[in-house]
Every structure is written in C-alpha cells, then in structure tokens.
Write an enzyme that holds these catalytic residues in place. Structure first.
Site, PDB file in Angstrom:
ATOM      1  N   TRP A  31      -2.212  -8.287   7.714  1.00 48.48           N
ATOM      2  CA  TRP A  31      -3.300  -9.252   7.925  1.00 48.48           C
ATOM      3  C   TRP A  31      -3.218 -10.310   6.844  1.00 48.48           C
ATOM      4  O   TRP A  31      -2.987  -9.961   5.691  1.00 48.48           O
ATOM      5  CB  TRP A  31      -4.648  -8.514   7.832  1.00 48.48           C
ATOM      6  CG  TRP A  31      -5.862  -9.352   8.002  1.00 48.48           C
ATOM      7  CD1 TRP A  31      -6.593  -9.526   9.140  1.00 48.48           C
ATOM      8  CD2 TRP A  31      -6.551 -10.108   6.986  1.00 48.48           C
ATOM      9  NE1 TRP A  31      -7.673 -10.343   8.902  1.00 48.48           N
ATOM     10  CE2 TRP A  31      -7.659 -10.720   7.580  1.00 48.48           C
ATOM     11  CE3 TRP A  31      -6.325 -10.350   5.625  1.00 48.48           C
ATOM     12  CZ2 TRP A  31      -8.546 -11.530   6.885  1.00 48.48           C
ATOM     13  CZ3 TRP A  31      -7.194 -11.170   4.927  1.00 48.48           C
ATOM     14  CH2 TRP A  31      -8.291 -11.747   5.557  1.00 48.48           C
ATOM     15  N   SER A  97       0.843  -2.936   5.228  1.00 47.06           N
ATOM     16  CA  SER A  97      -0.598  -3.125   5.116  1.00 47.06           C
ATOM     17  C   SER A  97      -1.300  -2.765   6.439  1.00 47.06           C
ATOM     18  O   SER A  97      -1.205  -1.624   6.890  1.00 47.06           O
ATOM     19  CB  SER A  97      -0.884  -4.561   4.673  1.00 47.06           C
ATOM     20  OG  SER A  97      -2.210  -4.688   4.219  1.00 47.06           O
ATOM     21  N   THR A  98      -1.960  -3.724   7.081  1.00 48.74           N
ATOM     22  CA  THR A  98      -2.549  -3.462   8.396  1.00 48.74           C
ATOM     23  C   THR A  98      -1.473  -3.037   9.384  1.00 48.74           C
ATOM     24  O   THR A  98      -1.710  -2.191  10.262  1.00 48.74           O
ATOM     25  CB  THR A  98      -3.276  -4.712   8.919  1.00 48.74           C
ATOM     26  OG1 THR A  98      -4.312  -5.070   7.993  1.00 48.74           O
ATOM     27  CG2 THR A  98      -3.898  -4.474  10.288  1.00 48.74           C
ATOM     28  N   ASP A 229      -0.987  -2.259  -6.764  1.00 46.79           N
ATOM     29  CA  ASP A 229      -1.473  -2.899  -5.536  1.00 46.79           C
ATOM     30  C   ASP A 229      -2.972  -3.134  -5.678  1.00 46.79           C
ATOM     31  O   ASP A 229      -3.760  -2.189  -5.727  1.00 46.79           O
ATOM     32  CB  ASP A 229      -1.178  -1.991  -4.336  1.00 46.79           C
ATOM     33  CG  ASP A 229      -1.423  -2.674  -2.999  1.00 46.79           C
ATOM     34  OD1 ASP A 229      -2.376  -3.470  -2.898  1.00 46.79           O
ATOM     35  OD2 ASP A 229      -0.668  -2.393  -2.046  1.00 46.79           O
ATOM     36  N   HIS A 258       0.958  -5.660  -3.869  1.00 43.05           N
ATOM     37  CA  HIS A 258       0.811  -5.481  -2.421  1.00 43.05           C
ATOM     38  C   HIS A 258       1.897  -6.240  -1.667  1.00 43.05           C
ATOM     39  O   HIS A 258       2.363  -5.797  -0.623  1.00 43.05           O
ATOM     40  CB  HIS A 258      -0.572  -5.975  -1.989  1.00 43.05           C
ATOM     41  CG  HIS A 258      -0.920  -5.625  -0.581  1.00 43.05           C
ATOM     42  ND1 HIS A 258      -1.059  -4.324  -0.149  1.00 43.05           N
ATOM     43  CD2 HIS A 258      -1.180  -6.407   0.511  1.00 43.05           C
ATOM     44  CE1 HIS A 258      -1.381  -4.311   1.137  1.00 43.05           C
ATOM     45  NE2 HIS A 258      -1.451  -5.549   1.562  1.00 43.05           N
TER      46      HIS A 258
END
Length: 278
Positions: A31, A97-98, A229, A258
């Site tokens: 995202w 991530s997402t 992160d 991240h």
C-alpha cells in the site's frame, strides 16, 4: 497494456515478462503503490531466466478505480484471476507489506493443493494483524491508522511525500542519506491510484486478522523483515507470523527499513534467489 477482468467486472492490470515455460514468480505490492515497486526484483529475476508476473491491486496503479472490494478477500481473488488467466503453475508468490497479507490469503484460499503455488515469501508483511486488540495487546493503536486515514483524506499528495521521505525507507534516521528519486517514485506510484482505494485499504491492512491464513499455509514460506521497520514493527508481524507457519523460515535484517526491497535490493534479491532455488 495487459488486463484481466475479475468475476465482479474489475479490470486488473498486470505485467508478464520472460519465458512462458519458465517457473513463474508472482509479486504482490504494498500500500498504496503498484507493480512498479517491484522493478528491482522483476529485472533481476527475468534476467536469470524466470517468468515474472506482477499486477496492480484494484484501485491502485493502472487497475480500475472501482468503489468497492478493497479488502483481503477481493485482493486475493483478483490475484487468482491473474494467475488463472495466465495458467501459472508451480509459482513462487512474494508479497511486500499489504501484499504479504494478500499472499497469505491467496495461498490459504486459492493456492493449495492445486499445484499453483510452490513457495511463498512474506517481506515486511502485515500478518497476522497490525491493530491492537484484546487478543493482540502488542499491536498498534487505532489512532495510528486513523492518522493514516486523515493523511489520505486531508492532503494525500503531501502525505504521500512525507511517508517515503521519512519512516518508509528509514530516511528519517541519523546518518541515512535520502534518495530523492526513490521518494519521487513512491509519490508517483501512490498518486496513480484511487484515494478511496487507499483510504479503504487502511482498514484491510490493519484490521484483518490473518492468523488462520498463516496456520493454513503448508508450503515452504520465507519471512523477511528488517528490525528497524517503522511501518510494520517486526515484533508484531514477522516474529508472530513465524510461530504460526508450518514450514516457515525467518530472516531478520538488522537495521533495515520497511522499504528494504528497494534500497537494499542487491542483498534481498540474493536471499530471494537462494530460497527459490533451495
């Protein structure tokens, strides 16, 4: 451009590079980005003979800016529509991530045991759940995600500059030199997408409990996470996810952010290749 139409009529953009008879690697972006965020990985793997596939999530990048369906079930179903359209078999699915949540839901619901998926990789991924709840007291409070929603609603263009310029790549850490091109590219990808998809997607990545998805995955799964992160803290993600996976391997990257797939691509790509070929 390449598009596939999903069951609910949504047009999903995808890239498909490399030999069609080679082992596929499927990339699932985070995202609020798009498949372009995987440039460093797609070029690396296509140059090594793999077939590489990546799609733009609904409402993101070049995919249709539909009003509804911004949840993990639709995300996984859209990814399955691409895999089915291309008849991908023995694929390695890598999610950031997402996109890691998308991979977990995809493998749990669509990838087993039909032979479509060989291995999975979760990079700085959101599962099992980011939100602080009674059963997840170590999670992040709702106020954090309300701040994300406010940023998207009030001034998305500025917010989408501040996130990559700060915590996403660790450019807010002392001694770290920001990379303006990387920041601009993050902003470009974000602003290609739909504000509604981005707003609704915050609930999807923060409140979806994927504990059962992780438990259901029986395939070899690599979990990669930087211990600095600032977006998806390792203690509430990878360190919990690895305990739920039946055949998981955890690799922790000291001091990495991240966005390590971009700013530390050479290191991450080598480790991904070793896992895929192992």
């Amino acid at each position: 451009m390449n598009f596939v139409t999903t069951a609910d009529g949504t047009q999903i953009f995808y890239k498909d590079w490399g030999p069609k008879n080679a082992q596929p690697i499927v990339f699932h972006h985070g995202w609020p980005l798009c498949s372009d965020d995987w440039d460093a990985q797609m070029l690396f793997f296509v140059q090594r003979g793999f077939r590489v596939v990546a799609h733009d999530r609904r409402g993101h990048g070049r995919s249709a800016q539909v009003s509804e369906g911004h949840d993990m079930d639709h995300y996984a179903a859209d990814a399955f529509a691409v895999a089915e359209h291309l008849n991908l078999r023995n694929a390695v699915h890598i999610g950031h991530s997402t996109g890691g949540g998308e991979v977990a839901r995809y493998v749990a619901k669509h990838g087993q045991p039909a032979g479509r998926v060989a291995k999975a990789v979760l990079v700085a991924a959101v599962p099992p759940i980011m939100l602080k709840t009674a059963s997840n007291p170590e999670g992040l409070p709702m106020e954090v995600f309300d701040g994300f929603r406010k940023g998207v609603a009030d001034n998305r263009a500025q917010f989408f500059h501040d996130v990559p310029a700060g915590p996403f790549y660790g450019f807010n850490r002392p001694g770290v030199t920001p990379l303006p091109g990387v920041i601009d590219n993050w902003w470009r990808q974000g602003m290609m997408g739909s504000a509604k998809a981005h707003y609704d997607g915050i609930k999807a990545f923060s409140e979806t409990d994927q504990t059962e998805d992780l438990k259901a995955i029986t395939l070899p799964t690599l979990v990669m996470h930087g211990d600095d992160d600032q977006v998806v803290p390792i203690h509430d993600a990878a360190l919990k996810a690895i305990k739920l996976l039946k055949h998981g391997t955890l690799k922790v990257y000291p001091g990495l952010s991240h966005g390590m797939l971009t700013v530390n691509a050479a290191q991450l790509n080598a480790d991904l290749l070793a896992f895929i070929q192992g």
